[in-house]
Design an enzyme around this catalytic site. Structure first.
Site, PDB file in Angstrom:
ATOM      1  N   GLU A 675     -19.736 -23.703  45.548  1.00 36.59           N
ATOM      2  CA  GLU A 675     -19.979 -22.321  45.127  1.00 36.59           C
ATOM      3  C   GLU A 675     -21.470 -22.020  45.040  1.00 36.59           C
ATOM      4  O   GLU A 675     -21.900 -20.888  45.312  1.00 36.59           O
ATOM      5  CB  GLU A 675     -19.289 -22.043  43.787  1.00 36.59           C
ATOM      6  CG  GLU A 675     -17.778 -22.215  43.799  1.00 36.59           C
ATOM      7  CD  GLU A 675     -17.090 -21.432  44.916  1.00 36.59           C
ATOM      8  OE1 GLU A 675     -17.607 -20.367  45.311  1.00 36.59           O
ATOM      9  OE2 GLU A 675     -16.049 -21.900  45.402  1.00 36.59           O
ATOM     10  N   GLY A 812      -9.518 -11.909  50.449  1.00 35.17           N
ATOM     11  CA  GLY A 812      -9.996 -11.408  51.737  1.00 35.17           C
ATOM     12  C   GLY A 812      -9.698 -12.300  52.911  1.00 35.17           C
ATOM     13  O   GLY A 812     -10.300 -12.153  53.972  1.00 35.17           O
TER      14      GLY A 812
END
Length: 889
Positions: A675, A812
């Protein structure tokens, strides 16, 4: 002007070369999965080839219309109702007829002369417009919002005022009209910068609401979020379907096309602007700008978009609610024999929290006080297993009782399905049906807690929406904005990896099975258990790893305290990117006491503050959704005056237990690095055009490059020894443990790769060849794809994994989950550049790190990802490094 067909330039997509595809595949036999899918692919291509000529003619007519529109001064015609369609061909790289223009890579500013930095900025002299000012701090909860984690009326009023002062579509229309009535074309500054200013106030406020909905989910916030979501979607559609905006952008691009292309794209700023305009036109085409205003097609398209928002939110909420609802209390010490102490302590704490929450729900203050004062004993229990990541994984890997593992496994795999829909929901639905005649027209039945019908509706609507835009299926529509040109290219890469991964996976499972038979007792004999069940696999693979390497995960945890890991990771960032990370916790608002705040400072520019980020590190199953993600809080934008981007980094790691700090598993360490890689691309961007700065404008199947690249450093000795110190004694990780840790890197890589390939190809099949109205169910398709990609581990009858597959139904990644493997090819090859100079060559590593920062991290979406990669590596990526890193060569 009419919207142009979605066209793909050769350097905007990437197909692995034929040589690369064949180099690691045996040439005398088809790869697994290719035989099963070959027939349907051939039929699909044959059907599409019949339409190619017709599609090309329509595309040429549309393109001619767009080109012609740039020369007329009359009112633009209404966009054609003819659907815009991509030509679906399988393309391999072809020799280029013309050399691509060179894009100047921005360099870091020299500390002795800041005003001459190559980053596109106006000079800081007395007559120039001042450069955007940094925003070191700001109010997180909206425009003047309070710190109680709510978006209040004052925030909404301030946001509305900000919107009213921003430029409007009417003002943009005036600029376009003025331009068309004069001899000068419309300028760039009159279009995209104005658009950024229009969209930012609402976008910023809503992004905060969306973030809080994921990390501090409450009934109150959920209600307000769902009530306002349709309004936000409608506002977005107004921009996406604005003919005024589309005409202005088309006119701008037409004016650029008449200019000298080499000169127009030689600077980074010009490249950013062109990419931003091109991306926006493509996005608007995919948002239905070509549908006639007020037509049945446009009305239906907009209805679908609104319904999507509602369904995806419901899907995510259902998964969160089902995760929170599950809990299994274990009281028998024999059931947890040999379970690591950290897992026992975590489960014992969870049981205490459960008792406190239960008393609160019952309104029993005496019982609550008793529960709060209860002393937790990790060794004696009771223990409560939940479905949040750390708890679930610990149970699957370490719980010796098969019955307990099965209950937890099925609890996880049946979340938000017909198996977990509550009786209360059924009663509510029955009551709603009885009162149906009393409902007003505005009222509608609530979406239920079962995600199966939600998935089915989403798939139907996606197929219908793609058809309205002229695509054969949603996968084609999704790939229109990605590097991969078509489904066949994704399948080719998946089968390339599968050829090597499947035999390895089968060997890995066989070895785990042999160990279970040898040491697991009668219940694991072949007569009692013909094959390991899904709830057995992780347990015995973990035992096999411990036996193979004589190293247990619990032995590593004391060396991976969160604070130490952060310090080591920040040391790596300073070492290879020349950026210092400073702890600034306490200087800004946060949504939970666990959240921390950091600032980034460029050491090559006298410690200039260049970015900031929030870190929310721990699992909180009560109000935080699972997984890990990076999100954009503020992006770099010259138009908005934001020069200091801000990111959210969210993980669900192991929280502190008792007086012990957060002691991380090694996988949690890798996730944190992952991340952070996303965050670095957002924060270290040098792009100043908001639509392509940081992660904005980066093709979805390239966006995982920096994140997966960062994971590789978890096996680099200087990096690991920068943080691997015992949390109590400060002693470094023993050398032999580090060597075993490195050896473990490829352990189980075959099964992990096959699992990821299954997810990616199942997603692609759902959005390409699956008929939502046909006889085959989504779970039939799941089994069919598992027979190809994980034939050694077919789903059990109760498996409802798709009901929790938030990536593609609430995120997404629809027709895009393959992106993890696609980008992993590039990330592995990128790390190969460091390996080639030698990881122990400090000067070489710094030099390559500087180049990585100046290309992959700096250019953002301002340059096509293939050009970015070639700027860094000097060539296109090869899958060799990926297969080598995974031990599959």
């Amino acid at each position: 002007s009419k919207p142009e067909p979605t066209k793909r330039k050769s350097n905007d997509n990437y197909v692995f070369t034929e040589a690369a595809l064949k180099e690691f595949i045996a040439k005398d036999k088809p790869s697994p999965g290719q035989t099963a899918l070959d027939k349907q692919q051939k039929e699909e291509r044959k059907r599409k080839e019949k339409k190619d000529e017709k599609i090309r003619r329509a595309a040429e007519a549309l393109e001619a219309a767009v080109s012609g529109a740039g020369t007329t001064k009359s009112a633009p015609p209404t966009p054609t109702p003819t659907p815009v369609r991509r030509v679906p061909t399988i393309r391999l790289p072809q020799p280029k007829k013309k050399k691509s223009p060179t894009v100047t890579i921005p360099k870091a500013a020299a500390s002795t002369n800041k005003s001459k930095a190559a980053t596109p900025k106006k000079s800081a002299d007395a007559t120039a417009t001042p450069a955007p000012k940094a925003r070191p701090t700001f109010s997180l909860f909206g425009f003047g919002g309070s710190s109680d984690s709510k978006i209040d009326d004052e925030s909404s009023t301030t946001a509305t005022t900000a919107v009213s002062k921003a430029p409007t579509l009417s003002s943009l229309k005036g600029a376009a009209s003025s331009s068309s009535s004069s001899s000068s074309p419309i300028s760039y500054d009159e279009v995209l910068p104005a658009l950024e200013k229009m969209q930012h106030p609402l976008g910023y406020a809503w992004s905060i609401a969306s973030h809080l909905n994921g990390v501090k989910n409450t009934d109150e916030l959920r209600k307000e979020y769902e009530a306002n979501q349709p309004k936000v979607v409608q506002a977005s559609m107004k921009f996406g379907q604005s003919k005024v905006l589309y005409d202005a952008l088309s006119s701008l691009r037409t004016s650029w096309e008449t200019a000298d292309e080499e000169a127009a794209t030689s600077s980074f700023l010009a490249a950013q602007r062109r990419r931003a305009v091109s991306n926006t036109l493509r996005s608007m085409t995919l948002q239905g700008v070509g549908l006639p205003v007020g037509s049945p097609e446009q009305v239906r398209f907009n209805e679908i978009k609104l319904r999507f928002a509602e369904l995806s939110t419901a899907f995510s909420n259902n998964v969160l609610d089902a995760t929170k609802a599950f809990g299994l209390t274990v009281t028998d010490p024999s059931d947890v024999e040999d379970v690591p102490e950290s897992a026992l302590a975590m489960w014992a704490e969870a049981h205490k929290r459960f008792l406190v929450k239960e008393a609160e729900t019952e309104g029993d203050e005496e019982k609550k006080t008793e529960a709060e004062g209860m002393e937790v004993d990790a060794a004696k229990g009771p223990w409560r297993i939940t479905l949040d990541g750390p708890s679930y994984i610990a149970a699957m890997q370490h719980m010796p009782n098969r019955d307990v593992r099965k209950k937890v496994y099925l609890g996880y795999l049946t979340r938000a399905s017909e198996f977990t829909a509550s009786e209360a929901e059924a009663e509510a639905e029955a009551e709603a049906a009885d009162n149906k005649g009393e409902e007003t027209k505005e009222e509608k039945a609530p979406i239920g807690k079962n995600n199966v019908p939600i998935i089915e509706e989403i798939l139907r609507l996606r197929k219908e929406m793609a058809g309205l835009l002229g695509f054969d299926n949603y996968a084609e529509m999704s790939l229109a904005s990605k590097m991969a040109p078509d489904v066949a290219s994704v399948t080719n890469l998946s089968n390339l990896i599968l050829e090597k991964a499947l035999p390895a996976a089968q060997r890995e499972l066989a070895a785990a099975t042999d160990l279970a038979r040898a040491t697991g007792g009668p219940e694991y004999s072949e007569s009692n258990l013909p094959k390991l069940m899904p709830w057995d696999t992780s347990f015995w693979v973990e035992r096999l790893k411990e036996k193979t390497f004589d190293l247990k995960e619990e032995e590593l945890r004391p060396y991976f305290a969160l604070d130490a890991v952060l310090k080591g990771m920040f040391g790596l960032i300073e070492r290879i990117f020349d950026v210092e990370v400073r702890d600034a916790t306490g200087t800004v608002e946060v949504w939970h006491p666990d959240v921390r705040f950091f600032t980034l400072h460029d050491e090559s520019d006298e410690g200039k503050h260049i970015a900031s980020f929030y870190l929310d590190p721990y699992s909180r199953p009560a109000d935080k959704r699972g997984g890990a993600w990076m999100a954009d809080c503020l992006g770099k934008s010259e138009a908005l005056g934001f020069d200091v981007p801000v990111a959210y980094l969210t993980c669900n790691g192991s929280p502190p237990v008792g007086d012990k700090p957060s002691l991380m598993t090694f996988r949690e360490v890798e996730t944190l690095f992952h991340e952070t890689g996303h965050g670095l691309q957002h924060m270290l961007t040098r792009a100043t055009v908001g639509d392509v700065s940081g992660i904005n404008g980066v093709e979805w199947d390239a966006v995982e490059l920096p994140s997966q690249f960062m994971e590789n450093w978890c096996y680099d000795k200087p990096t690991v020894y920068g943080f691997a110190k015992h949390y109590q004694t400060g002693e470094p990780l023993p050398e032999e443990m580090f060597e075993k840790l490195k050896e473990q890197k490829t352990f189980g890589a075959g099964m992990m790769a096959c699992r990821q390939l299954l997810f990616g190809m199942m997603d692609m099949e759902l959005h390409s060849n699956f008929d939502p109205n046909g006889e085959e169910t989504i779970f039939d398709l799941q089994r069919r794809m598992a027979e190809i990609y994980t034939p050694y581990a077919l789903p059990v009858e109760e498996d409802r994994f798709l009901c929790g597959f938030s990536h593609i139904f609430a995120g997404g990644y629809a027709a895009g989950y393959y992106s993890y493997k696609w980008a992993e090819v590039m990330s592995a090859d990128a790390f190969g550049a460091f390996e080639e100079v030698g990881l122990d060559n400090e000067e070489g590593v710094k030099e390559v790190g500087k180049k990585f920062r100046e290309t992959v991290l700096a250019l953002g979406g301002g340059v096509a990802p293939m050009d970015v990669f070639k700027s860094f590596r000097g060539r296109e990526p090869s899958p060799e490094a990926l297969l080598r890193h995974n031990g599959l060569v």
